[in-house]
Motif scaffolding. Sequence first.
Motif, PDB file in Angstrom:
ATOM      1  N   THR A  58       0.828  -1.267  -0.066  1.00 44.52           N
ATOM      2  CA  THR A  58      -0.093   0.098  -0.049  1.00 44.52           C
ATOM      3  C   THR A  58       0.916   1.212   0.048  1.00 44.52           C
ATOM      4  O   THR A  58       2.068   1.190   0.316  1.00 44.52           O
ATOM      5  N   ARG A  59       0.278   2.459  -0.359  1.00 44.32           N
ATOM      6  CA  ARG A  59       1.216   3.477  -0.432  1.00 44.32           C
ATOM      7  C   ARG A  59       0.236   4.750  -0.052  1.00 44.32           C
ATOM      8  O   ARG A  59      -0.983   4.876   0.022  1.00 44.32           O
ATOM      9  N   LEU A  60       1.174   5.765   0.626  1.00 52.00           N
ATOM     10  CA  LEU A  60       0.570   7.020   0.778  1.00 52.00           C
ATOM     11  C   LEU A  60       1.027   7.996  -0.384  1.00 52.00           C
ATOM     12  O   LEU A  60       2.248   7.815  -0.521  1.00 52.00           O
ATOM     13  N   ALA A  61       0.247   8.649  -1.167  1.00 55.04           N
ATOM     14  CA  ALA A  61       0.711   9.327  -2.241  1.00 55.04           C
ATOM     15  C   ALA A  61       0.296  10.865  -2.233  1.00 55.04           C
ATOM     16  O   ALA A  61      -0.409  11.265  -3.199  1.00 55.04           O
ATOM     17  N   PRO A  62       1.054  11.586  -1.363  1.00 58.47           N
ATOM     18  CA  PRO A  62       0.366  13.126  -1.038  1.00 58.47           C
ATOM     19  C   PRO A  62       1.058  14.063  -2.047  1.00 58.47           C
ATOM     20  O   PRO A  62       2.435  13.676  -2.757  1.00 58.47           O
ATOM     21  N   SER A  63       0.511  15.124  -2.476  1.00 55.81           N
ATOM     22  CA  SER A  63       1.285  16.145  -3.025  1.00 55.81           C
ATOM     23  C   SER A  63       1.891  17.108  -1.848  1.00 55.81           C
ATOM     24  O   SER A  63       1.341  17.148  -1.123  1.00 55.81           O
ATOM     25  N   PRO A  64       3.258  17.316  -2.571  1.00 57.43           N
ATOM     26  CA  PRO A  64       3.876  18.241  -1.342  1.00 57.43           C
ATOM     27  C   PRO A  64       3.366  19.644  -1.101  1.00 57.43           C
ATOM     28  O   PRO A  64       4.260  20.543  -1.175  1.00 57.43           O
TER      29      PRO A  64
ATOM     30  N   ILE B 113       5.700  10.809  -3.608  1.00 57.31           N
ATOM     31  CA  ILE B 113       5.564  12.058  -3.637  1.00 57.31           C
ATOM     32  C   ILE B 113       4.998  12.580  -5.030  1.00 57.31           C
ATOM     33  O   ILE B 113       5.745  12.231  -5.910  1.00 57.31           O
ATOM     34  N   GLU B 114       3.761  12.700  -4.856  1.00 57.06           N
ATOM     35  CA  GLU B 114       3.088  13.402  -6.433  1.00 57.06           C
ATOM     36  C   GLU B 114       3.241  14.870  -6.599  1.00 57.06           C
ATOM     37  O   GLU B 114       2.528  15.661  -6.233  1.00 57.06           O
ATOM     38  N   ASP B 115       4.541  15.113  -6.826  1.00 56.04           N
ATOM     39  CA  ASP B 115       4.949  16.441  -7.323  1.00 56.04           C
ATOM     40  C   ASP B 115       4.679  17.103  -8.798  1.00 56.04           C
ATOM     41  O   ASP B 115       5.749  17.794  -9.062  1.00 56.04           O
TER      42      ASP B 115
ATOM     43  N   THR C  78       0.013  13.856 -16.219  1.00 51.57           N
ATOM     44  CA  THR C  78      -1.241  13.945 -15.353  1.00 51.57           C
ATOM     45  C   THR C  78      -1.248  12.843 -14.154  1.00 51.57           C
ATOM     46  O   THR C  78      -0.516  11.855 -14.189  1.00 51.57           O
ATOM     47  N   TYR C  79      -2.141  13.249 -13.089  1.00 51.55           N
ATOM     48  CA  TYR C  79      -2.191  12.188 -12.089  1.00 51.55           C
ATOM     49  C   TYR C  79      -2.646  11.048 -12.480  1.00 51.55           C
ATOM     50  O   TYR C  79      -1.875   9.776 -12.227  1.00 51.55           O
ATOM     51  N   HIS C  80      -3.491  11.017 -13.638  1.00 51.70           N
ATOM     52  CA  HIS C  80      -4.007   9.713 -14.109  1.00 51.70           C
ATOM     53  C   HIS C  80      -3.020   8.697 -14.636  1.00 51.70           C
ATOM     54  O   HIS C  80      -2.774   7.760 -14.213  1.00 51.70           O
TER      55      HIS C  80
ATOM     56  N   VAL D 227      -4.831   0.026  -3.708  1.00 53.50           N
ATOM     57  CA  VAL D 227      -4.701   1.341  -3.914  1.00 53.50           C
ATOM     58  C   VAL D 227      -5.860   1.892  -2.924  1.00 53.50           C
ATOM     59  O   VAL D 227      -7.026   1.817  -3.239  1.00 53.50           O
ATOM     60  N   ILE D 228      -5.406   2.649  -1.756  1.00 48.17           N
ATOM     61  CA  ILE D 228      -6.517   3.198  -0.790  1.00 48.17           C
ATOM     62  C   ILE D 228      -6.383   4.726  -0.917  1.00 48.17           C
ATOM     63  O   ILE D 228      -5.164   5.279  -0.945  1.00 48.17           O
ATOM     64  N   ARG D 229      -7.665   5.054  -1.561  1.00 45.80           N
ATOM     65  CA  ARG D 229      -7.442   6.455  -1.700  1.00 45.80           C
ATOM     66  C   ARG D 229      -8.840   7.246  -1.513  1.00 45.80           C
ATOM     67  O   ARG D 229     -10.056   6.476  -1.390  1.00 45.80           O
ATOM     68  N   GLY D 230      -8.926   8.545  -1.713  1.00 50.02           N
ATOM     69  CA  GLY D 230     -10.236   9.251  -1.167  1.00 50.02           C
ATOM     70  C   GLY D 230     -11.377   8.865  -2.023  1.00 50.02           C
ATOM     71  O   GLY D 230     -10.973   8.824  -3.505  1.00 50.02           O
TER      72      GLY D 230
ATOM     73  N   GLU E 221     -13.155  10.909  -3.720  1.00 47.92           N
ATOM     74  CA  GLU E 221     -13.118  11.983  -4.900  1.00 47.92           C
ATOM     75  C   GLU E 221     -12.580  11.471  -6.054  1.00 47.92           C
ATOM     76  O   GLU E 221     -12.766  12.066  -6.899  1.00 47.92           O
ATOM     77  N   TRP E 222     -11.846  10.279  -5.820  1.00 50.08           N
ATOM     78  CA  TRP E 222     -11.224   9.697  -7.176  1.00 50.08           C
ATOM     79  C   TRP E 222     -12.043   8.614  -7.811  1.00 50.08           C
ATOM     80  O   TRP E 222     -11.775   8.107  -8.775  1.00 50.08           O
ATOM     81  N   LEU E 223     -12.942   8.200  -7.226  1.00 51.29           N
ATOM     82  CA  LEU E 223     -14.163   7.280  -7.824  1.00 51.29           C
ATOM     83  C   LEU E 223     -14.413   7.667  -9.149  1.00 51.29           C
ATOM     84  O   LEU E 223     -14.527   6.804 -10.163  1.00 51.29           O
TER      85      LEU E 223
HETATM   86  N1  GLU Z   1      -1.979  12.871  -4.908  1.00 50.36           N
HETATM   87  C1  GLU Z   1      -3.278  12.427  -4.963  1.00 50.36           C
HETATM   88  C2  GLU Z   1      -3.914  13.381  -3.711  1.00 50.36           C
HETATM   89  O1  GLU Z   1      -2.971  13.706  -2.878  1.00 50.36           O
HETATM   90  C3  GLU Z   1      -3.030  10.951  -4.458  1.00 50.36           C
HETATM   91  C4  GLU Z   1      -4.261  10.074  -4.434  1.00 50.36           C
HETATM   92  C5  GLU Z   1      -3.939   8.498  -4.384  1.00 50.36           C
HETATM   93  O2  GLU Z   1      -4.015   8.339  -3.296  1.00 50.36           O
HETATM   94  O3  GLU Z   1      -3.927   7.855  -5.513  1.00 50.36           O
HETATM   95  O4  GLU Z   1      -5.211  13.170  -3.741  1.00 50.36           O
END
Ligand code: GLU
Length: 548
Positions: A38-44, A74-76, A232-234, A249-252, A254-256
């Motif tokens: 699993t991962r956490l993928a935040p924007s910085p 890190i999704e930069d 892009t993010y996609h 992939v666990i994510r919010g 809003e990405w559904l």
């Molecule tokens: N960078 C995306 C966000 O911060 C990550 C979404 C995901 O976890 O795939 O919302």
Amino acid sequence: MNLDKLASVLIPDDDLLPLEEYEKIYPPRNLAKGAQVTRLAPSPTGFIHLGNLYSALADERTAHTTGGIFYLRIEDTDEKRKVDGAVESVIRSLKYFGINFDEGAEIEGENAYGPYYQRQRASIYRAFAKDLIARGLAYPCFCTEDELNAIREQQTERKEITGYYGKYARCRNLSEEEIYANLAAGKPFVIRLKSQGSTENKFTFRDAIKGNITVTENDQDVVILKSDGIPTYHFAHAIDDHFMRTTLVIRGEEWLSSLPIHIELFKVLCFDLPHYGHTCSLMKMDGGTKRKLSKRKDPELSLDFYRGAGYYPKAVIKYLMTILNSNFEEWAAKNPSADYSQFKFSVEKMGKSGALFDLDKLNDISRTELSLLSPEEMYGFLYGWVKEFGTDADKEHFENRKYIISVLALIMGAGSKKRRKDIERAEQGVRLMDYFFDDTFKPVYTFRYDGGTVKNILDGFAKIYDEADDNSVWFSKVKAVASQAGFAAEMGDYKANPSEYKGSVADVAEILRIAITGSSNSPDLCTIMKILGGQRSVSRLVLAGNAL
Ligand code: GLU
């Protein structure tokens, strides 16, 4: 059209590897069956919030209860939103709550699936975009911002779905001549997916959290590489989660709505689709209505709020566990001394819709958790907060460990059968001790009797008080002062004939309490006076008398 040539013209980079090389560089992970990655993928952006912690906890629990890996990416890709020090802040904030990554950006270790900053992975994305162009599954789009706006306006007017698709996807069918003419004219371009899907087609998709959901196929020619060549993010999501070998992939949630795009991208890229779990948004009650926690309105959304206010990290985690898995609370009640990590966490048991965040409940859990500490452990916790957020006076007070521990033993009711739950978080706990130090003792005297009566009691007690007195001698002296000042020394006498007295011994004790602590509400006064010491106690009685 010569697609190979077009791909080389659009993406002329000479540092791209043959695609199968990337599979070799990032091979499937060698983990036991069932282990989840699993991962956490935040924007910085520097803003790390409760939703991130909520997801991170689900990620971390999932990985670590299955013998898997939890990593930080890190999704930069959006340079404008980047804030210096943001990555360190994510790591530090999560660490405060006991959540640690196994690998990833700025994490020491093997890090074989890196780099974990998307900007450093540009060549991988470009290699795959080039291949899609060569296979006729992606194309250059030269539409300007104004043209795209005009398309959107037209679609809105016609009440059609907005976006770049079907007949609206103008650049999808440009001829070879038109493309090269645009390029020769130096027109900027993006690379778009040439979607093969149709919104006529629907299928069932199993989301690890939401369960079975109906998904409509994607038909949008989404941008995969922006005009600056950055994905892009996609696109980055599909490539990174494939090559970092994410299994869930666990994510919010809003990405559904983007899920159909991602499913198509994994398909055209010939990657296996990972599992997905879309977490529900954190909500709060506002007046009578439920609404999403908002960055602007709710300071409690920011994780810095919890560190600043000195929340006990374990309490926050325990509280989040109660909203993550509804059976956690029952388990915790049955296993009061067990660590939350012993609970069998399950993604499938996560709430499907709007998790209600309730600060009062968190505060309640926090008070209970903190009441279980020893005074020494409480000292350690509070001192951690004081070092970072306390005033200079707090820092100086905390140098006197022995004194603080004796104060804490009293405040917490250590040694007594029923522990007090007065401390909710570090900031409030430290303030609760202010009256034990002269420099932070700022009394506002609110006596309920006239000055003469109060002074008579304060002076009378100051004369006979002795630090060495035990509780019963101390109390007999309070009674003596009460009688002498016209108050009933025995409660029974007062109750029988209230009109004969100015008040009872309890009222006298209250006067002394206000003088000593500045408040009518405190733990055992005799012990407080012992901790303060004879001299300081007497000078407080005098100080209060002089203030009348
Ligand atoms: N960078 C995306 C966000 O911060 C990550 C979404 C995901 O976890 O795939 O919302």
